[in-house]
Design a protein around this motif. Structure first.
Motif, PDB file in Angstrom:
ATOM      1  N   GLY A  38    -114.145 104.212-129.978  1.00  0.00           N
ATOM      2  CA  GLY A  38    -115.106 104.756-129.011  1.00  0.00           C
ATOM      3  C   GLY A  38    -115.780 106.029-129.477  1.00  0.00           C
ATOM      4  N   HIS A  39    -115.669 106.344-130.765  1.00  0.00           N
ATOM      5  CA  HIS A  39    -116.300 107.554-131.314  1.00  0.00           C
ATOM      6  C   HIS A  39    -117.274 107.217-132.440  1.00  0.00           C
ATOM      7  N   LYS A  45    -119.081 101.792-135.884  1.00  0.00           N
ATOM      8  CA  LYS A  45    -120.527 101.674-136.123  1.00  0.00           C
ATOM      9  C   LYS A  45    -120.899 102.302-137.473  1.00  0.00           C
ATOM     10  N   THR A  87    -118.474  87.138-138.774  1.00  0.00           N
ATOM     11  CA  THR A  87    -117.989  86.320-137.661  1.00  0.00           C
ATOM     12  C   THR A  87    -117.217  87.237-136.728  1.00  0.00           C
ATOM     13  N   ASN A 115    -114.524  89.262-128.112  1.00  0.00           N
ATOM     14  CA  ASN A 115    -114.281  90.592-128.687  1.00  0.00           C
ATOM     15  C   ASN A 115    -115.494  91.502-128.405  1.00  0.00           C
ATOM     16  N   ARG A 120    -120.509  94.112-129.648  1.00  0.00           N
ATOM     17  CA  ARG A 120    -121.496  95.151-129.319  1.00  0.00           C
ATOM     18  C   ARG A 120    -121.827  95.973-130.572  1.00  0.00           C
ATOM     19  N   THR A 121    -120.821  96.257-131.371  1.00  0.00           N
ATOM     20  CA  THR A 121    -121.047  97.024-132.596  1.00  0.00           C
ATOM     21  C   THR A 121    -121.999  96.269-133.528  1.00  0.00           C
TER      22      THR A 121
HETATM   23  C1  LIG Z   1    -114.349  96.666-133.013  1.00  0.00           C
HETATM   24  C2  LIG Z   1    -113.980  98.086-133.459  1.00  0.00           C
HETATM   25  C3  LIG Z   1    -113.993  98.155-134.979  1.00  0.00           C
HETATM   26  C4  LIG Z   1    -115.027  99.048-132.865  1.00  0.00           C
HETATM   27  O1  LIG Z   1    -114.741 100.332-133.388  1.00  0.00           O
HETATM   28  P1  LIG Z   1    -115.142 101.674-132.600  1.00  0.00           P
HETATM   29  O2  LIG Z   1    -115.074 102.791-133.552  1.00  0.00           O
HETATM   30  O3  LIG Z   1    -114.371 101.795-131.336  1.00  0.00           O
HETATM   31  O4  LIG Z   1    -116.680 101.337-132.214  1.00  0.00           O
HETATM   32  P2  LIG Z   1    -117.834 102.403-131.980  1.00  0.00           P
HETATM   33  O5  LIG Z   1    -117.287 103.586-131.253  1.00  0.00           O
HETATM   34  O6  LIG Z   1    -118.540 102.649-133.255  1.00  0.00           O
HETATM   35  O7  LIG Z   1    -118.780 101.616-130.982  1.00  0.00           O
HETATM   36  C5  LIG Z   1    -119.920 100.881-131.423  1.00  0.00           C
HETATM   37  C6  LIG Z   1    -120.597 100.285-130.188  1.00  0.00           C
HETATM   38  O8  LIG Z   1    -119.733  99.303-129.573  1.00  0.00           O
HETATM   39  C7  LIG Z   1    -119.429  99.696-128.226  1.00  0.00           C
HETATM   40  N1  LIG Z   1    -118.015  99.371-127.996  1.00  0.00           N
HETATM   41  C8  LIG Z   1    -116.973  99.703-128.786  1.00  0.00           C
HETATM   42  N2  LIG Z   1    -115.840  99.229-128.244  1.00  0.00           N
HETATM   43  C9  LIG Z   1    -116.190  98.601-127.098  1.00  0.00           C
HETATM   44  C10 LIG Z   1    -115.471  97.870-126.124  1.00  0.00           C
HETATM   45  N3  LIG Z   1    -114.146  97.694-126.207  1.00  0.00           N
HETATM   46  N4  LIG Z   1    -116.153  97.290-125.098  1.00  0.00           N
HETATM   47  C11 LIG Z   1    -117.499  97.425-125.021  1.00  0.00           C
HETATM   48  N5  LIG Z   1    -118.252  98.108-125.929  1.00  0.00           N
HETATM   49  C12 LIG Z   1    -117.591  98.679-126.948  1.00  0.00           C
HETATM   50  C13 LIG Z   1    -119.690 101.177-128.158  1.00  0.00           C
HETATM   51  O9  LIG Z   1    -119.995 101.584-126.852  1.00  0.00           O
HETATM   52  C14 LIG Z   1    -120.863 101.318-129.093  1.00  0.00           C
HETATM   53  O10 LIG Z   1    -122.029 100.903-128.428  1.00  0.00           O
HETATM   54  P3  LIG Z   1    -123.405 101.732-128.576  1.00  0.00           P
HETATM   55  O11 LIG Z   1    -123.765 101.632-130.062  1.00  0.00           O
HETATM   56  O12 LIG Z   1    -124.335 101.002-127.698  1.00  0.00           O
HETATM   57  O13 LIG Z   1    -123.081 103.134-128.180  1.00  0.00           O
HETATM   58  C15 LIG Z   1    -112.579  98.485-132.899  1.00  0.00           C
HETATM   59  O14 LIG Z   1    -112.553  98.276-131.500  1.00  0.00           O
HETATM   60  C16 LIG Z   1    -111.423  97.705-133.508  1.00  0.00           C
HETATM   61  O15 LIG Z   1    -110.895  98.071-134.568  1.00  0.00           O
HETATM   62  N6  LIG Z   1    -110.994  96.603-132.853  1.00  0.00           N
HETATM   63  C17 LIG Z   1    -109.854  95.810-133.307  1.00  0.00           C
HETATM   64  C18 LIG Z   1    -110.186  95.007-134.567  1.00  0.00           C
HETATM   65  C19 LIG Z   1    -111.435  94.179-134.429  1.00  0.00           C
HETATM   66  O16 LIG Z   1    -111.696  93.571-133.403  1.00  0.00           O
HETATM   67  N7  LIG Z   1    -112.221  94.151-135.532  1.00  0.00           N
HETATM   68  C20 LIG Z   1    -113.440  93.375-135.615  1.00  0.00           C
HETATM   69  C21 LIG Z   1    -113.184  92.080-136.275  1.00  0.00           C
HETATM   70  S1  LIG Z   1    -114.632  91.023-136.234  1.00  0.00           S
END
Ligand SMILES: CC(C)(COP(=O)(O)OP(=O)(O)OC[C@H]1O[C@@H](n2cnc3c(N)ncnc32)[C@H](O)[C@@H]1OP(=O)(O)O)[C@@H](O)C(=O)NCCC(=O)NCCS
Length: 173
Positions: free
Chosen positions: A99-100, A104, A124, A129, A134-135
């Protein structure tokens, strides 16, 4: 402070930290990755180091106070007819750092790197998820299909969204 987070390419000397974060990712979010914990746990350190030196393939790492807190991988398809395409893989941010904008920033770095090597980046993502979808969508990835039952974890099947991103090429206006 997220502005203090450094993003850089992992080198073979980062292999232990990479292995540890990768195994954490596969434990915490098995439904988000194609590999299983057991498959990656059995990979030798030598192979891990080789994976981190196979340019132009890279793993980008996010560091806070020199600790690896997130990562994202890029790989070019091997076969001659597919070498104009690459894959985004292994995107993971430690739960306490989510969330920081770390995810992204990592994916944007992969896009920047990929633009120097391929014309298209594929990804993919699990259909449910929301964070990863969203990312990726926010960075311009476009959905082109859904693969049903793409992954099976135990008795649960997961559908995946298939995504692509056309990359700007040198000389594009
Ligand atoms: C997916 C993941 C990498 C996102 O990392 P993060 O550092 O929290 O993401 P960011 O803070 O950069 O957020 C990027 C965008 O996604 C949105 N977002 C992030 N997590 C979210 C959530 N759980 N629900 C809704 N939106 C979300 C943010 O609001 C942001 O949107 P914006 O650009 O409109 O402001 C992290 O949640 C993770 O490691 N998840 C587990 C592993 C995984 O699913 N990997 C992806 C495999 S395909």
């Amino acid at each position: 402070m997220t502005s203090d987070i450094l993003i850089r390419t992992l080198e073979p000397s980062d292999a232990e930290g990479f292995r540890s974060l990768r195994l954490e990712a596969l434990t915490v979010s098995p439904e988000a990755f194609g590999a299983s914990y057991e498959e990656d746990a059995s990979v030798s350190m030598e192979t891990m180091r080789a994976r981190l030196s196979a340019r132009p393939n890279v793993v980008l790492g996010a560091f806070a106070d020199q600790a690896l807190i997130g990562m994202a991988g890029f790989a070019v398809y091997d076969r001659v007819k597919a070498r104009h395409k690459g894959v985004l893989w292994g995107v993971y941010v430690k739960a306490e750092w989510r969330g920081h904008q770390v995810g992204k920033r990592l994916v944007q770095h992969v896009i920047d790197h990929a633009s120097r090597h391929v014309m298209m980046l594929e990804a993919t993502v699990g259909l449910t998820n929301d964070g990863a979808r969203r990312t990726y969508h926010g960075l311009g990835f476009k959905p082109y299909g859904i693969q049903r039952k793409a992954l099976r974890v135990g008795d649960t099947f997961y559908d995946e969204e298939l995504l692509y991103l056309d990359l700007p090429q040198p000389g594009d206006a």
